[in-house]
Each structure stands twice: as C-alpha cells, then as structure tokens.
Design a protein around this motif. Structure first.
Motif, mmCIF file in Angstrom:
data_model
loop_
_atom_site.group_PDB
_atom_site.id
_atom_site.type_symbol
_atom_site.label_atom_id
_atom_site.label_comp_id
_atom_site.label_asym_id
_atom_site.label_seq_id
_atom_site.Cartn_x
_atom_site.Cartn_y
_atom_site.Cartn_z
ATOM 1 N N VAL A 70 0.783 -1.207 0.041
ATOM 2 C CA VAL A 70 -0.033 0.086 -0.047
ATOM 3 C C VAL A 70 1.007 1.278 0.130
ATOM 4 O O VAL A 70 1.713 1.751 0.924
ATOM 5 C CB VAL A 70 -0.763 -0.028 1.169
ATOM 6 C CG1 VAL A 70 -1.900 1.258 1.439
ATOM 7 C CG2 VAL A 70 -1.717 -1.254 1.289
ATOM 8 N N CYS A 71 0.989 2.039 -1.137
ATOM 9 C CA CYS A 71 1.528 3.069 -1.183
ATOM 10 C C CYS A 71 1.121 4.207 -2.215
ATOM 11 O O CYS A 71 0.220 3.841 -3.218
ATOM 12 C CB CYS A 71 3.158 2.911 -1.586
ATOM 13 S SG CYS A 71 3.306 2.212 -3.145
ATOM 14 N N GLU A 72 1.442 5.441 -2.132
ATOM 15 C CA GLU A 72 0.834 6.502 -3.308
ATOM 16 C C GLU A 72 1.701 6.038 -4.322
ATOM 17 O O GLU A 72 3.083 6.110 -4.389
ATOM 18 C CB GLU A 72 1.055 7.851 -2.379
ATOM 19 C CG GLU A 72 0.229 7.963 -1.295
ATOM 20 C CD GLU A 72 -1.196 8.037 -1.817
ATOM 21 O OE1 GLU A 72 -1.781 8.342 -2.986
ATOM 22 O OE2 GLU A 72 -2.129 7.683 -0.748
ATOM 23 N N PRO A 73 1.079 6.483 -5.338
ATOM 24 C CA PRO A 73 2.045 6.414 -6.854
ATOM 25 C C PRO A 73 2.566 7.914 -6.957
ATOM 26 O O PRO A 73 2.326 8.338 -7.945
ATOM 27 C CB PRO A 73 0.783 6.396 -7.913
ATOM 28 C CG PRO A 73 -0.422 6.922 -7.195
ATOM 29 C CD PRO A 73 -0.349 6.609 -5.830
ATOM 30 N N PHE A 192 15.413 -3.105 6.047
ATOM 31 C CA PHE A 192 15.047 -3.039 7.716
ATOM 32 C C PHE A 192 13.841 -2.661 8.004
ATOM 33 O O PHE A 192 12.667 -2.701 6.974
ATOM 34 C CB PHE A 192 15.726 -1.688 8.082
ATOM 35 C CG PHE A 192 15.172 -0.334 7.316
ATOM 36 C CD1 PHE A 192 14.261 0.451 8.237
ATOM 37 C CD2 PHE A 192 15.562 0.152 6.053
ATOM 38 C CE1 PHE A 192 13.665 1.485 7.426
ATOM 39 C CE2 PHE A 192 14.853 1.388 5.472
ATOM 40 C CZ PHE A 192 14.018 1.937 6.452
ATOM 41 N N ARG A 193 13.330 -2.762 9.236
ATOM 42 C CA ARG A 193 11.866 -2.342 9.717
ATOM 43 C C ARG A 193 12.288 -1.308 10.780
ATOM 44 O O ARG A 193 13.385 -1.399 11.463
ATOM 45 C CB ARG A 193 11.387 -3.577 10.380
ATOM 46 C CG ARG A 193 10.859 -4.564 9.540
ATOM 47 C CD ARG A 193 9.910 -5.507 10.333
ATOM 48 N NE ARG A 193 9.239 -6.668 9.581
ATOM 49 C CZ ARG A 193 9.793 -7.945 9.234
ATOM 50 N NH1 ARG A 193 11.174 -8.395 10.054
ATOM 51 N NH2 ARG A 193 9.288 -8.812 8.490
ATOM 52 N N ALA A 194 11.438 -0.586 11.067
ATOM 53 C CA ALA A 194 11.322 0.385 12.181
ATOM 54 C C ALA A 194 9.881 0.632 12.536
ATOM 55 O O ALA A 194 9.039 1.030 11.762
ATOM 56 C CB ALA A 194 12.096 1.828 11.686
ATOM 57 N N ALA A 195 9.809 1.099 13.795
ATOM 58 C CA ALA A 195 8.311 1.509 14.391
ATOM 59 C C ALA A 195 7.996 2.820 13.890
ATOM 60 O O ALA A 195 8.881 3.503 13.640
ATOM 61 C CB ALA A 195 8.474 1.431 15.860
ATOM 62 N N GLY A 196 6.878 3.042 13.884
ATOM 63 C CA GLY A 196 6.269 4.440 13.283
ATOM 64 C C GLY A 196 6.644 5.148 12.001
ATOM 65 O O GLY A 196 6.336 6.031 11.701
ATOM 66 N N MET A 197 6.910 4.172 11.060
ATOM 67 C CA MET A 197 7.233 4.269 9.421
ATOM 68 C C MET A 197 5.689 4.737 8.898
ATOM 69 O O MET A 197 4.531 4.224 9.213
ATOM 70 C CB MET A 197 7.547 3.251 8.843
ATOM 71 C CG MET A 197 9.223 3.064 9.256
ATOM 72 S SD MET A 197 10.312 4.314 8.820
ATOM 73 C CE MET A 197 10.536 4.002 6.962
ATOM 74 N N PRO A 198 5.624 5.642 7.850
ATOM 75 C CA PRO A 198 4.434 5.847 7.379
ATOM 76 C C PRO A 198 3.510 4.855 6.757
ATOM 77 O O PRO A 198 4.156 3.851 6.350
ATOM 78 C CB PRO A 198 4.712 6.981 6.285
ATOM 79 C CG PRO A 198 6.332 7.364 6.567
ATOM 80 C CD PRO A 198 6.732 6.435 7.183
ATOM 81 N N SER A 199 2.333 4.867 7.273
ATOM 82 C CA SER A 199 1.414 3.899 6.636
ATOM 83 C C SER A 199 1.002 3.497 5.267
ATOM 84 O O SER A 199 0.777 2.607 4.703
ATOM 85 C CB SER A 199 0.109 3.656 7.528
ATOM 86 O OG SER A 199 -0.659 4.848 7.452
ATOM 87 N N ARG A 200 1.028 4.885 4.476
ATOM 88 C CA ARG A 200 0.838 5.057 3.118
ATOM 89 C C ARG A 200 1.922 5.877 2.487
ATOM 90 O O ARG A 200 1.372 7.058 2.323
ATOM 91 C CB ARG A 200 -0.451 5.392 2.902
ATOM 92 C CG ARG A 200 -1.116 5.300 1.342
ATOM 93 C CD ARG A 200 -2.472 5.705 1.383
ATOM 94 N NE ARG A 200 -3.070 5.494 -0.118
ATOM 95 C CZ ARG A 200 -3.570 4.469 -0.438
ATOM 96 N NH1 ARG A 200 -3.749 3.464 0.360
ATOM 97 N NH2 ARG A 200 -3.973 4.267 -1.693
ATOM 98 N N LEU A 216 14.597 5.649 -0.144
ATOM 99 C CA LEU A 216 13.795 4.675 0.771
ATOM 100 C C LEU A 216 12.537 4.267 -0.183
ATOM 101 O O LEU A 216 12.081 5.192 -0.943
ATOM 102 C CB LEU A 216 13.274 5.453 1.905
ATOM 103 C CG LEU A 216 14.334 5.997 3.007
ATOM 104 C CD1 LEU A 216 13.668 7.074 3.984
ATOM 105 C CD2 LEU A 216 14.808 4.623 3.809
ATOM 106 N N ALA A 217 12.235 2.896 0.368
ATOM 107 C CA ALA A 217 11.021 2.344 -0.500
ATOM 108 C C ALA A 217 10.377 1.169 0.438
ATOM 109 O O ALA A 217 11.184 0.418 0.959
ATOM 110 C CB ALA A 217 11.518 1.805 -1.722
ATOM 111 N N PRO A 218 9.083 1.480 0.494
ATOM 112 C CA PRO A 218 8.451 0.357 1.094
ATOM 113 C C PRO A 218 8.493 -0.896 0.386
ATOM 114 O O PRO A 218 8.100 -0.894 -0.882
ATOM 115 C CB PRO A 218 7.028 1.012 1.286
ATOM 116 C CG PRO A 218 6.782 1.865 0.115
ATOM 117 C CD PRO A 218 8.306 2.702 -0.189
ATOM 118 N N LEU A 219 8.375 -2.037 1.139
ATOM 119 C CA LEU A 219 8.699 -3.389 0.558
ATOM 120 C C LEU A 219 7.577 -4.412 0.984
ATOM 121 O O LEU A 219 7.844 -5.479 0.640
ATOM 122 C CB LEU A 219 10.165 -3.771 0.646
ATOM 123 C CG LEU A 219 11.115 -2.654 0.083
ATOM 124 C CD1 LEU A 219 12.667 -3.673 0.102
ATOM 125 C CD2 LEU A 219 11.130 -2.783 -1.539
#
Length: 491
Positions: A70-73, A192-200, A216-219
């Motif tokens: 789930v991410c913004e284009p 990596f993982r980290a607490a509090g990263m953006p949800s979208r 940075l890129a959500p995976l």
C-alpha cells in the motif's frame, strides 16, 4: 535421465514466466534453480500494466496482488523522512480512468519474494517440474536438442532457456558474448524495519540530507529498503534518514550497470531476463521486461515442440525482443526524471519481423493502438454469457481472427478450428462476439469485411480491409507461425 521439451535454468520471474507460457501452450517444462528456495528478498517491486495483463491472463493476478504494497503512486523528495517534503511528484502514469480505457489491469507494487512463490505454485499446478538446489554443471547443444547435467542428473530437452541472471551459465555455455552499455556506480541496499514508519508512503522517497543521501522504498510486510551509494552500509546514515532506530534485516552490495547479450539465441538455446539484458533499477523495468520475454518466448517454444510452428517463429523472438531489451537497458542508465506517461513504453511498442505482415506504415506514437500489424491488440470490454470480458482474454492458445460481421473468412482451406494443425478461431464481431455499442469495431477499425489476425501473445500479426480473401488469411497464418507459404496460397 530426465526428458522434457524445455529445460529452463533459473526460477526467477523470467524463468517462471517462460515456464508458464510454455505449459499453457501444451509443452513439458523442467525449471531448475541453484538457490535452495524462491527469493526471500523483495528485490524488484514495480509491476507494470502489461505485466499485470499477463498475470491476469494466467489467472494469478489476484494471488499476486494479495501481497501488494500500500503506497501512493508518487515520488517524494525531502531532506529526511520526518521533514516536510521539498516536492511530491506523481509517478509517470496517467490517471486511473485513462489507464482503464487502454487496459483491463492497473500497475501494482508487489515484492518479488511474494510474486515468485505464486508463479512457482502455478507452474507446478499446470504439471511443470520445479527443482530448487539443482545447479547446471554441463550443457551441450546440437541440431537434435540439448543435453545437460543438473544436480548430478542427466537431462535431455528439445530447447534450453537461460533465465539465470546477468552472470548466466547458459549464456556462457552457448558461446554468447555480452556488450556492456555503461555503469552508474556501486551501491548498498539495507533491508530494515522500524516502528512508526508511514502507513501509506510514496512509492519512492529520495533523501537529500548530505549525511544520509539515498532512496527509501516500502517493500511490504513492514519492510523497507534503503539504497545508498558506496559498498559500505551505514546504519547511522539510515537512522538519520528515517529519524528512527531501525531493525536491520540485512545488507547487500550491487553495481548499477547495464549490458545486453550479443545474441538472444544460439541453436536450441535462448536467453530471457537479465541473461539477455541487464538493467539498473532506474527504469523500473527489469522484472517487467523479463516477464514479457518469457510470455513471448514460451508459446513459441511450445508450438515448435508440438510441430505447429517452424523455425522462423523461433527466430522472430530475438528479432522482436532484442531492440526492446537494448532500448530499455540504455534508458535505465538515464538518471534524470523521465517525462513521458509510461503507457507508450508499456503498451505502445511495435514489432517488426518476418512473421508479421506489416502494412508499411511507420510505427504510431503514443499508446493508442488501432490493431495495425506488430502492435499489441487493443483492449475493449464486451459481455458474453453474463460475464464482462476484455478482448485480451480471447487470444491465448490459438491464432484468433477478429472479423467484421459480413466477412466470409471460412473456406475449405480454413476450418473453424485449425489451419494445417495451427489452432485458429474466427470470431465475427457483432455476430459471434457481442459488440452492441461498437467498442470492439472502433478499437480494431473493423469494416464490414475486415479481418485482424492476433497471435497468442496478443500481438497483431496481419490485417486485411476490404472484401474477404480466405486464401490470404491462410497465407498469413502460415507466415505468423514461421512456416512456408505454398505459391497457391501466397498473399
């Protein structure tokens, strides 16, 4: 000893796509992979519209999308993740409404370590064999086919496909060289993982802080990737970039470079994916181009193995795909912002080869297509038997003729099911195929007696406008599968 029609070396997206296309067109497949299991690293994530069309046609789009991110284009440019962005730029895709006017599918962000197991499961469901932990140690080709040793087992096959990456063992064994196109530099990926990263979040976030510059890129599954120049991972730079304490899952170094194989074929051996064309991540096209290679090679191999197609069809794979691989690899070396909307590159190409009877006109620009030879067949919706379908759903497994409602395209030489063993379906639009609003006729520019011949990979091979000429269609079908055309039926 193991005997098969097609031996595929490499179980990444390129090899698995080749396997699925081959299996769905009726040939036997063995896929071997030196890794012990499918990828456990997200790697490539951007799935293009055309790739989603292919997955949809194979019936695995829903399973693939179950792992989508789930991410913004958009692309965000900022000093650090917690800071206000300098700029938020849309990804090079048009609005959803415009995409859905051209395709039944939408692009997606799907990690490779989710996509690969989906494809493996489907290969096995269709009766293909996939063996992990099996390295290719010997390969010999001849006019009769292929002999190989994989994991200590002798394998005999009609064809071999090198889908084993940029350091391809198959490519080396086939004696095919590599042309290096350029190098951007050395980089490190930190997962990596980290607490509090953006949800979208944006699909890509460019961090410009001088002590933390990177991307940075959500995976998916709470994982993120951080790409930074150089081969020395820096956890301090990562913490500065995200403004949080990361849980580092792993790091790996890589070289951003582009290269192409000097040939895509040597006898019964073929190359797909990174073995044929290495690309940098900048174009976001490596995985997609690999899937398209496999989609377009697999049916050719299957039909040749079954005796349906001649060598001319096999030769056309390299003629059609080499320019695509080269141009996309070169484009991946360009780090500046790309201004076009993505659709022309993904849906708008035009092939030229001996198995396509072109109309002599120069390739069209943009992504709007009108069923000219060499183009991707246009998408149009229709409803039959209570179901809404796309014209793209009509083509797999056969040559398909979309004809005007008055055309008399069936003759003694062209039955309703095959021509000299080639599976064929003739569909008169407005009669056999419902088209109450004329959407299909407009998309394909069909006159009352027109005919458009579409290959199993959804590429238009021939068109005819004017009075029906069944003999010309028979000749076009023979040409499209690389078989000789007798003088009596020549176009």
């Amino acid at each position: 000893m193991f005997t098969t029609d097609v031996l595929i070396v490499g179980a990444g997206p390129a090899g698995l796509a080749t396997a699925l296309s081959t299996l769905r067109h009726g040939a036997r497949v063995l896929v071997v992979e030196r890794r012990a299991a499918p990828s456990t690293v997200p790697r490539a994530t951007g799935i293009s519209i055309h790739t989603m069309e292919v997955l949809r046609g194979w019936g695995v789009a829903d399973a693939a999308q179950a792992g989508s991110v789930v991410c913004e284009p958009t692309v965000t440019i900022t000093d650090r993740l917690p800071d206000p962005p300098h700029e938020v730029v849309p990804l090079p895709w048009p609005p959803v409404r415009e995409i859905l006017a051209a395709s039944p599918a939408l692009p997606a962000v799907i990690p490779q370590d989710h996509l690969e197991p989906v494809l493996v499961d489907e290969v096995r469901r269709l009766g293909g064999t996939v063996r992990f932990g099996a390295a290719l140690t010997a390969l010999r080709t001849s006019a009769d086919g292929v002999r190989a040793v994989v994991g200590g087992v002798e394998v005999r096959a009609r064809f071999v496909v090198g889908a084993d990456g940029s350091r391809s063992t198959v490519r080396t064994a086939l004696g095919i060289g590599v042309e290096r196109l350029g190098v951007i530099g050395e980089f490190t990926l930190t997962l990596f993982r980290a607490a509090g990263m953006p949800s979208r979040p944006s699909a890509l976030i460019f961090v410009k802080h001088p002590d933390a510059e990177g991307v940075l890129a959500p995976l998916g599954s709470g994982r993120w990737g951080y790409v930074r120049a150089g081969r020395e991972p820096s956890h301090a730079a990562l913490a500065l970039a995200i403004g949080r304490t990361p849980e580092v899952l792993g790091t790996s170094g890589f070289t951003m470079a582009a290269a192409v194989a000097s040939a895509y074929r040597a006898g019964p051996g073929f190359l797909v994916g990174d073995a044929a064309h290495r690309m940098t991540p900048y174009a976001g096209a490596g995985l997609n181009t690999a899937v398209h290679d496999g989609h377009e090679l697999g049916w050719r191999l299957a039909w040749a193995a079954r005796g349906i197609a001649g060598d001319g069809l096999l030769a056309s794979y390299a003629v059609e795909r080499e320019p695509v691989g080269r141009s996309t690899a070169l484009r991946s070396l360009t780090t500046e912002r790309q201004p076009d909307d993505g659709l022309p590159r993904d849906l708008g190409g035009t092939y030229r080869s001996a198995v396509i009877l072109g109309d002599g006109a120069p390739p069209a620009s943009g992504h709007h297509r009108t069923a000219r030879p060499g183009e991707r067949a246009p998408h149009a919706w229709f409803r039959a038997d209570g179901r809404r379908s796309s014209t793209l759903d009509l083509f797999e497994g056969r040559m398909t003729v979309l004809a005007g409602p008055e055309g008399r395209w069936v003759s003694a030489g062209l039955g309703s099911h095959e021509v000299d063993g080639v599976p064929v379906a003739v569909l008169r639009v407005g009669r056999d195929l419902p088209d109450p609003r004329g959407a299909i006729r407009r998309a394909y520019r069909l006159g009352a007696e027109s005919a458009v011949l579409v290959r199993p990979d959804g590429v238009v091979a021939w068109r005819h406008d004017g009075a029906a000429e069944p003999a010309a269609l028979v000749a076009a079908i023979r040409t499209a599968v690389g078989r000789p055309v007798p003088a009596a039926v020549a176009v």
